[in-house]
Each structure stands twice: as C-alpha cells, then as structure tokens.
Scaffold this motif. Structure first.
Motif, PDB file in Angstrom:
ATOM      1  N   GLY A 291      35.719  25.359 -15.204  1.00  0.00           N
ATOM      2  CA  GLY A 291      35.375  26.713 -14.769  1.00  0.00           C
ATOM      3  C   GLY A 291      34.543  26.680 -13.497  1.00  0.00           C
ATOM      4  O   GLY A 291      33.630  25.875 -13.353  1.00  0.00           O
ATOM      5  N   LEU A 292      34.900  27.546 -12.555  1.00  0.00           N
ATOM      6  CA  LEU A 292      34.156  27.662 -11.291  1.00  0.00           C
ATOM      7  C   LEU A 292      33.749  29.119 -11.146  1.00  0.00           C
ATOM      8  O   LEU A 292      34.561  30.012 -11.384  1.00  0.00           O
ATOM      9  CB  LEU A 292      35.045  27.262 -10.119  1.00  0.00           C
ATOM     10  CG  LEU A 292      35.258  25.774  -9.898  1.00  0.00           C
ATOM     11  CD1 LEU A 292      36.493  25.555  -9.061  1.00  0.00           C
ATOM     12  CD2 LEU A 292      34.037  25.157  -9.236  1.00  0.00           C
ATOM     13  N   TYR A 293      32.510  29.356 -10.747  1.00  0.00           N
ATOM     14  CA  TYR A 293      32.009  30.734 -10.742  1.00  0.00           C
ATOM     15  C   TYR A 293      31.376  31.046  -9.397  1.00  0.00           C
ATOM     16  O   TYR A 293      30.570  30.283  -8.855  1.00  0.00           O
ATOM     17  CB  TYR A 293      30.998  30.918 -11.866  1.00  0.00           C
ATOM     18  CG  TYR A 293      31.543  30.401 -13.195  1.00  0.00           C
ATOM     19  CD1 TYR A 293      32.388  31.201 -13.974  1.00  0.00           C
ATOM     20  CD2 TYR A 293      31.240  29.115 -13.630  1.00  0.00           C
ATOM     21  CE1 TYR A 293      32.913  30.712 -15.166  1.00  0.00           C
ATOM     22  CE2 TYR A 293      31.766  28.629 -14.817  1.00  0.00           C
ATOM     23  CZ  TYR A 293      32.596  29.420 -15.591  1.00  0.00           C
ATOM     24  OH  TYR A 293      33.121  28.945 -16.748  1.00  0.00           O
ATOM     25  N   THR A 294      31.727  32.204  -8.858  1.00  0.00           N
ATOM     26  CA  THR A 294      31.248  32.606  -7.533  1.00  0.00           C
ATOM     27  C   THR A 294      29.774  32.985  -7.563  1.00  0.00           C
ATOM     28  O   THR A 294      29.264  33.448  -8.580  1.00  0.00           O
ATOM     29  CB  THR A 294      32.063  33.811  -7.002  1.00  0.00           C
ATOM     30  OG1 THR A 294      31.604  34.120  -5.696  1.00  0.00           O
ATOM     31  CG2 THR A 294      31.905  35.042  -7.894  1.00  0.00           C
ATOM     32  N   LEU A 295      29.114  32.761  -6.445  1.00  0.00           N
ATOM     33  CA  LEU A 295      27.740  33.254  -6.266  1.00  0.00           C
ATOM     34  C   LEU A 295      27.693  34.253  -5.122  1.00  0.00           C
ATOM     35  O   LEU A 295      26.631  34.525  -4.540  1.00  0.00           O
ATOM     36  CB  LEU A 295      26.781  32.081  -6.026  1.00  0.00           C
ATOM     37  CG  LEU A 295      26.409  31.292  -7.297  1.00  0.00           C
ATOM     38  CD1 LEU A 295      25.827  29.936  -6.950  1.00  0.00           C
ATOM     39  CD2 LEU A 295      25.422  32.091  -8.153  1.00  0.00           C
ATOM     40  N   ASP A 296      28.874  34.783  -4.782  1.00  0.00           N
ATOM     41  CA  ASP A 296      28.903  35.815  -3.741  1.00  0.00           C
ATOM     42  C   ASP A 296      28.036  36.996  -4.169  1.00  0.00           C
ATOM     43  O   ASP A 296      27.774  37.206  -5.357  1.00  0.00           O
ATOM     44  CB  ASP A 296      30.356  36.289  -3.528  1.00  0.00           C
ATOM     45  CG  ASP A 296      31.153  35.265  -2.721  1.00  0.00           C
ATOM     46  OD1 ASP A 296      30.550  34.255  -2.276  1.00  0.00           O
ATOM     47  OD2 ASP A 296      32.368  35.465  -2.551  1.00  0.00           O
ATOM     48  N   MET A 297      27.595  37.772  -3.197  1.00  0.00           N
ATOM     49  CA  MET A 297      26.787  38.950  -3.511  1.00  0.00           C
ATOM     50  C   MET A 297      27.677  39.963  -4.256  1.00  0.00           C
ATOM     51  O   MET A 297      28.848  40.147  -3.913  1.00  0.00           O
ATOM     52  CB  MET A 297      26.238  39.582  -2.216  1.00  0.00           C
ATOM     53  CG  MET A 297      25.378  38.620  -1.366  1.00  0.00           C
ATOM     54  SD  MET A 297      24.126  37.693  -2.306  1.00  0.00           S
ATOM     55  CE  MET A 297      22.946  38.997  -2.669  1.00  0.00           C
ATOM     56  N   GLY A 298      27.117  40.577  -5.267  1.00  0.00           N
ATOM     57  CA  GLY A 298      27.886  41.556  -6.026  1.00  0.00           C
ATOM     58  C   GLY A 298      27.794  41.294  -7.513  1.00  0.00           C
ATOM     59  O   GLY A 298      27.146  40.326  -7.950  1.00  0.00           O
ATOM     60  N   GLU A 299      28.500  42.088  -8.261  1.00  0.00           N
ATOM     61  CA  GLU A 299      28.392  42.078  -9.724  1.00  0.00           C
ATOM     62  C   GLU A 299      28.798  40.727 -10.322  1.00  0.00           C
ATOM     63  O   GLU A 299      28.103  40.171 -11.158  1.00  0.00           O
ATOM     64  CB  GLU A 299      29.296  43.186 -10.282  1.00  0.00           C
ATOM     65  CG  GLU A 299      28.861  43.666 -11.664  1.00  0.00           C
ATOM     66  CD  GLU A 299      29.812  44.766 -12.151  1.00  0.00           C
ATOM     67  OE1 GLU A 299      30.254  44.689 -13.310  1.00  0.00           O
ATOM     68  OE2 GLU A 299      30.129  45.690 -11.354  1.00  0.00           O
ATOM     69  N   THR A 347      25.140  32.241  -1.582  1.00  0.00           N
ATOM     70  CA  THR A 347      26.588  32.028  -1.410  1.00  0.00           C
ATOM     71  C   THR A 347      26.902  30.674  -0.774  1.00  0.00           C
ATOM     72  O   THR A 347      28.066  30.300  -0.655  1.00  0.00           O
ATOM     73  CB  THR A 347      27.219  33.151  -0.567  1.00  0.00           C
ATOM     74  OG1 THR A 347      26.643  33.105   0.737  1.00  0.00           O
ATOM     75  CG2 THR A 347      26.982  34.508  -1.187  1.00  0.00           C
ATOM     76  N   ALA A 348      25.866  29.936  -0.344  1.00  0.00           N
ATOM     77  CA  ALA A 348      26.095  28.569   0.140  1.00  0.00           C
ATOM     78  C   ALA A 348      26.394  27.630  -1.026  1.00  0.00           C
ATOM     79  O   ALA A 348      26.739  26.467  -0.833  1.00  0.00           O
ATOM     80  CB  ALA A 348      24.883  28.067   0.920  1.00  0.00           C
ATOM     81  N   TYR A 349      26.242  28.151  -2.254  1.00  0.00           N
ATOM     82  CA  TYR A 349      26.481  27.337  -3.452  1.00  0.00           C
ATOM     83  C   TYR A 349      27.611  27.923  -4.292  1.00  0.00           C
ATOM     84  O   TYR A 349      27.966  29.090  -4.158  1.00  0.00           O
ATOM     85  CB  TYR A 349      25.216  27.293  -4.319  1.00  0.00           C
ATOM     86  CG  TYR A 349      24.036  26.627  -3.653  1.00  0.00           C
ATOM     87  CD1 TYR A 349      23.823  25.253  -3.802  1.00  0.00           C
ATOM     88  CD2 TYR A 349      23.136  27.366  -2.878  1.00  0.00           C
ATOM     89  CE1 TYR A 349      22.734  24.628  -3.198  1.00  0.00           C
ATOM     90  CE2 TYR A 349      22.049  26.742  -2.268  1.00  0.00           C
ATOM     91  CZ  TYR A 349      21.858  25.377  -2.421  1.00  0.00           C
ATOM     92  OH  TYR A 349      20.800  24.754  -1.830  1.00  0.00           O
ATOM     93  N   ILE A 350      28.176  27.071  -5.135  1.00  0.00           N
ATOM     94  CA  ILE A 350      29.025  27.576  -6.213  1.00  0.00           C
ATOM     95  C   ILE A 350      28.521  26.975  -7.525  1.00  0.00           C
ATOM     96  O   ILE A 350      27.875  25.922  -7.519  1.00  0.00           O
ATOM     97  CB  ILE A 350      30.522  27.214  -6.054  1.00  0.00           C
ATOM     98  CG1 ILE A 350      30.686  25.698  -5.943  1.00  0.00           C
ATOM     99  CG2 ILE A 350      31.149  27.930  -4.878  1.00  0.00           C
ATOM    100  CD1 ILE A 350      32.121  25.263  -6.132  1.00  0.00           C
ATOM    101  N   LEU A 351      28.827  27.654  -8.614  1.00  0.00           N
ATOM    102  CA  LEU A 351      28.453  27.142  -9.935  1.00  0.00           C
ATOM    103  C   LEU A 351      29.707  26.630 -10.638  1.00  0.00           C
ATOM    104  O   LEU A 351      30.782  27.227 -10.513  1.00  0.00           O
ATOM    105  CB  LEU A 351      27.790  28.241 -10.777  1.00  0.00           C
ATOM    106  CG  LEU A 351      27.118  27.733 -12.063  1.00  0.00           C
ATOM    107  CD1 LEU A 351      25.790  27.044 -11.733  1.00  0.00           C
ATOM    108  CD2 LEU A 351      26.887  28.881 -13.053  1.00  0.00           C
TER     109      LEU A 351
END
Lengths: 392, 392
Positions: A291-299, A347-351
């Motif tokens: 699983g890869l999860y975004t850290l972009d701004m938003g919900e 957003t420079a990172y991903i989880l």
C-alpha cells in the motif's frame, strides 16, 4: 570435496561453528576476488591498480521458487509499464506537479523534460535497463508474498556483480559441506541481458560514421543532486537529452521511476489506464504493490497523516527523491509529520505499508570489517531490459 | 565489437598507436582483475582484502604451433625422466658430489635426502608437478627450435594465472580490433591438470581418518636458502620428509631438478642410461637441450673455462642453485672465471650455450609502473603432473 568432514551438515550448524566460519572467511574472500566480485578500494577509488571484493553475504539467501519466478514473469509487465508511463506526458505532469513544488532537484529534471518535449527532438530509440526490487513479506497467517520496494529506471546496478556471485556461493557451500544447498543455487546472468539491450540499441542506431559520434549515453549516475556539481553538469544533461544519441534512460523514463510515480501507480484505477484491455497484467503488477498513500494537501493526504500517526510501526515514510537511504521509521515518522502535517512540505514524502520480512541469519563480508553473524533483511531484484524503436 | 574501427588492423600498427594503447591499458587491467589474474599487493601482502593484477603482457606472444605441441609431447618424457632420476641414488650422489662441496644449501638438502634414505621410510606415493621452460632459439639459418632453460620440480608456479590469461588476451585482442589474432589464442588450463594430480594422490593416500592427518605436503617454497629462516625450518623439512604424507615433491625429486643434474643429463650418453631401450625418447628430450658444459675440476672443466673466455657472448654462466635471477653474461663471465678458474669454487657454476631468441615488441603491465613499449624475451612453459604409486 569438503574441507572438514565427510558427512553433510545443516546450515544452522555451520553458522554456529566459529572455527569453520573463520576458515571459510578467507576462502570466501579469495573466491569473490577470483570470480570478479570486485570493487575499487575506498583509499584509491580511481586507481586501476588495486581492487577489493564487493560486500557480499557468506551464504546465499533462500527465495521461494514460486516468488522468484513471479518476479521474473512480472518484469516484462513492468518494462512495458515504465515505457508507457514515460510516454504519457499528461500523467507525468499531473503526477509530479506536487513533487516539483517542494523538490528542487526533481523540478530541474522536469524542466529539462519539458524543454526537450517542446523542442520536439526526434528520439527513435530508447533503451531501458531497470531493476525492480522486492522484499518477501510474511503475513501473520504464515503466507509469503513478493512486495515491490522500488523500481530503478536509471543506473540500476549490481547486474555485473550478481552474474558472478552464484559461483562464489557455490564454492563456499561446497567448502562448508552443504552440497544439497549448493544444488539449489540458480544460474544468474543479468549482465548478459543488459549487454544485449545496449548492443541492440547500438545496432539499431546503426551509424556507419567512424570516430567520435556517440551512439548511446548510459547514465551511471545523474539520479542524485550531488551528481550535479555545477551548472555545467545540468547543461551537459540537457545537451545529452537534446542529442540524437540513444539515452539509457531518457529523461522521461528517468522521471517514470520516481517514487511519486510509483505511488500514483499504486492508487486504485491507475494501472488500468495504462493497460485498459489487460486485466491480467494489471492484476499481476498490483499483486506486487504494498500500500502506498499520498501526502498531498487535501482530505486524502490528511487521512494518510492520521493513519501514520496512529500506527507508525506499520509504515515507512519515504522521501520522493531517488537514491535511497533516508527512509523514516517508527517514532521518527511522528516527529516529522507533527512538524510538517499542515505544510505543503509534507508532499516531499510518501507513506508506504511497512513490509514485514523475516530476517535471515548470515555473515556479511565487507572489506576491512570484522566478520559478524547478523540478522539480514534482503531484497531480491529482477532486471529488465528493453528497446523501443519507432519508425518515422 | 571493436571500440575504435570497423576494419581489422595489424598488430604492428596497434603497437604504434599511442592513443589506442592508452585506451586499451585500462580495459586490459580491468579484464585481468575480473578474470582472476591476481596477486596480493606489495604494500599489504598478507591482507585478504585487496589485490592487484599479476604482471602480464598486453598482447600474447606468438609461438609456432609445431614447437608448442613439441613442448607438450616431450613433457611426458620429462616427467618420467625426473621420476627415474629421483629414484637413482647413485646418480644423484655422483652428480651432486662436486656441488655440495661448494654450495652449503644444496648440501643441507642432500643431507636430508641421505638421512631419510638410510632410515628407509616407506614412501608409496609421490606426486610430481613440474614445469619445463623453453625459449625459442633462432639459428642463423632462419630455423627456430625449442631449447629448455630449466625444469622446475618444486613450487612450479603460474599454472593458475596462465589458466586465466587466455581470456584476458582474447578480450584485449577484440578491443584492439585484432579478431584474427584472437582466434589463434589457444585454451590453456594447466591448473586443472595440477589439481587432478593432487586429487589423485589424495585419493590414493585414502585415509578414512578424520581430523588432522596430513595427506599431502605441497611445497610452495623451500627451494631458496632464505626460505629456511632458522634451524626450525630445516627440522620441519626433515620432519615432513620422514612423515607418511605424500610430498609434492619429495626431497629426491627436488634434487633431481637442480641445475647440476640438468647439466649432467645433457652430457653425451647420460639420457641413454635412463631410457636404455627408448632411443626415440632420448632423441626427443635431447633435441630440447642447449649445450651444457661442466666446470668441475679437471681437463673437461678447464676446456669449458677456455671456451667461455674465448667467446663469452655465446654463453651464460649459471649458479647451480635454484631460484634464478643471478645469471652472468658477457664480460662479467670473464671477470668471474678469471677469478675462480683455478679454484674449486668454479664448480658452483655451470656454463650453457646462450640461446638466441628474437625479441618481440610488447607492452608490459605491472602495478604501479607506467606502460612502455618493450623488447620482450619470453619463455614458454609446459606443465607436467604425475603420480607414482608403489604397492608394498
């Protein structure tokens, strides 16, 4: 012919036998040196006169056969995926939009990409040499599965060393009186496939002109900010991208290998866009994704932050940029995210789901370091080589 | 695939092309390192961590096919000759009598030989690994013949390195765009034959006892006075000779390889004593001998002195002892013989016809030394391995 006993033994007994291991240590180093498992020395990295052995494990790491062949089988899908991503300008632009806002290095690469796109240089041949790295994830129910850690689309290394390591391990296993294990060491020659890819591209380039025309630019580095020591380095990269030479990889294939792209590909529905009529291909690729999860701004990104803070031990926080080595684990994830959670810098990172590999006991051999029994977490890498050739 | 040109060239042109040679130099060093043409470094000779390449010539040295096969064919005769000499106590004693008077090192070896003979230790197995070295002698009439320089019956080295050098030269010839020459590089694997000899002896020794029993003593050194650093070294040599272990070589085979024995074997009628019913064998061995002349006290030795003083350039003056490197040539021969001609010390030397090899232009690669075009005089060595096994 074994050095020490006429009866065959078990690996766990060998690992505990300090005298035997001490005897095998020198034999193993000599075998690595004689079989070409080499690297330059730290003291004189530019000298052609002396070499040392590249770090290696005393014994090979077992990989279940089914997973090994799964990695080989899915590799051709990954080759095609990387190539399709590299040719999808809208996808690259959209996916990397948030990254280039905070990561100046990726931003500069992206600028070169945009510039050569606008200038419309005809690139009839592209050669891709990539390596997809996996860990063996052990689920609580006892099953083992292949989970991709990353795919390297630039400067994917160790193909040469890996090609020569099997014989070293076979020799060590014989000397250690483990003939049964020896039989299970598979032949491995990624160097031949990588060379065939380059040779094919060279052949297709097909210039009869003699002298100083460059047919192929192979990038041994260029994937880390410190590889670009001055403005001249950036100018050189741009010049190469503009040239007629075959690039390995071209800048779009380089960008297709970024972690952010990898994360985007793991999102539901994205792979299907690249393989609209191949559900089987999608399923096979998907099966290797953690699983890869975004850290972009938003919900969605806020949800990821909350998830990570609640169970930091189940995740890895990764910088988007290539080069590795700076992954963040456990409590440090909380520290970083508490600081950045309301900033676009997150957003420079991903989880990513933390894969749960089972450590294997082994000895690590490294020039100048004493031999020590260690708990090792290994990756298995599958190489892929392809050439895209367009007729104009 | 050649680096530099699509058309094949000649070696003499390649040798003159400094830029090409500079490019090939690094490729050649890497090839030697990767193919296992290795040695420990001067700086850290005991470190298992770093190695350098063993000195080698950039290009292989051509040897006429007929002479190459002649060296292989005569080698089995030399194996048998060495073995018969080693078992002929009267011959060894008589031949070495003058040597041991002036050469204290050979005298000590001979004492050990006498002692183990008198003690009558049963030695059912002997393994011999020797190397016969030749130069190509060019006669004024244009013919080329094989002339033996020496036969090494102890610590005959380079079998391992030679086994791996052919591939290095093939690679270099390809890169240098000399594909025709490349085809002429013969496979060469003396290491396999030497290993088979040792393995056979080990098998014949056939002990089922596990642990610390020594089946084979292989002498990597012991042929030079400086190898015996104390009385303990001599005691160790005696202990090994007295033991049940297979020696490679035993002391009598060691003595059979001395230059004095070689000189004696070259005298008219001597080979016939060892092969009374094999005139063909005698002729084949004899054909490889350069003239050897005694310096023993007496009429024959006096004649040798006069001959050498009259034409010093046609001869080499050699110390009887093993190890090489101290041959005396030209005017220096006159200086030495003028001093010693009436003293029994002259018997520490033998005189030999100077072989007239034609130098071959080549580049020598040696760690730390700059590459330089050199006139090279090469030897060609043929390895021989044999096991003698007596039933009691």
């Amino acid at each position: 012919m074994s050095l020490f006993s006429a009866m065959s033994v078990k690996r766990e007994d060998v690992l505990k036998d300090e005298n035997l291991i001490k005897n095998i240590e020198e034999i193993a180093k000599d075998a690595a040196l004689l079989h070409g498992v080499l690297m330059r020395t730290k003291e004189t990295p530019n000298s052609p006169e002396v070499v040392s052995y590249a770090p290696f494990t005393l014994f090979p790491t077992p990989v279940p056969k089914a997973l090994f062949y799964q990695a080989l089988a899915v590799q051709t899908h990954f080759n095609r995926l990387v190539d399709r991503v590299s040719q999808n300008a809208a996808f690259l632009e959209e996916t990397l939009a948030s990254t280039i806002k905070v990561d100046s290095f990726t931003a500069r690469l992206f600028n070169i990409y945009k510039q050569v796109q606008q200038e419309n240089h005809p690139q009839s041949i592209v050669v891709g040499l990539n390596r997809s790295d996996y860990m063996l994830d052990h689920s609580p129910d006892g099953g083992t599965s292949l989970k991709q850690i990353e795919i390297n689309t630039i400067a994917a290394s160790f193909g040469g060393l890996a090609s020569r390591t099997a014989d070293v391990h076979r020799h060590i296993l014989k000397v250690a009186n483990l003939p049964e294990e020896c039989k299970h060491v598979v032949d491995n020659n990624p160097a031949a496939g990588l060379a065939r890819g380059l040779a094919k591209a060279w052949e297709l380039y097909g210039s009869e002109r003699d002298g100083h025309e460059v047919a192929i630019v192979y990038f041994r580095n260029g994937y880390m900010p410190q590889n670009y020591t001055s403005e001249q380095s950036w100018e050189a990269r741009l010049m190469m991208e503009r040239s007629l030479a075959v690039k390995c990889p071209d800048i779009s294939t380089h960008l297709a290998g970024t972690k952010k792209v990898q994360q985007e590909l793991a999102r539901p529905g994205v792979l299907e866009r690249f393989f609209p009529d191949e559900p089987e291909t999608v399923a096979q690729i998907q099966a290797t994704f953690a699983g890869l999860y975004t850290l972009d701004m938003g919900e969605e990104g806020d949800k990821t932050v909350a998830m990570a803070l609640a169970n930091p031990d189940q995740y890895v926080l990764k910088p988007q940029r290539e080069g590795g080595g700076n992954n963040i684990y456990g409590n440090e994830i909380c520290q970083v995210l508490e600081n950045l959670k309301n900033s676009s810098e997150r957003t420079a990172y991903i989880l990513m789901d933390k894969i749960q590999p089972v450590p294997v006991q082994n000895y690590l051999l490294r020039p100048g370091a004493p031999l020590k029994l260690s708990s090792c977490l290994s990756e298995v890498g599958a190489f892929g080589a392809y050439v895209r050739f367009l007729f104009f």
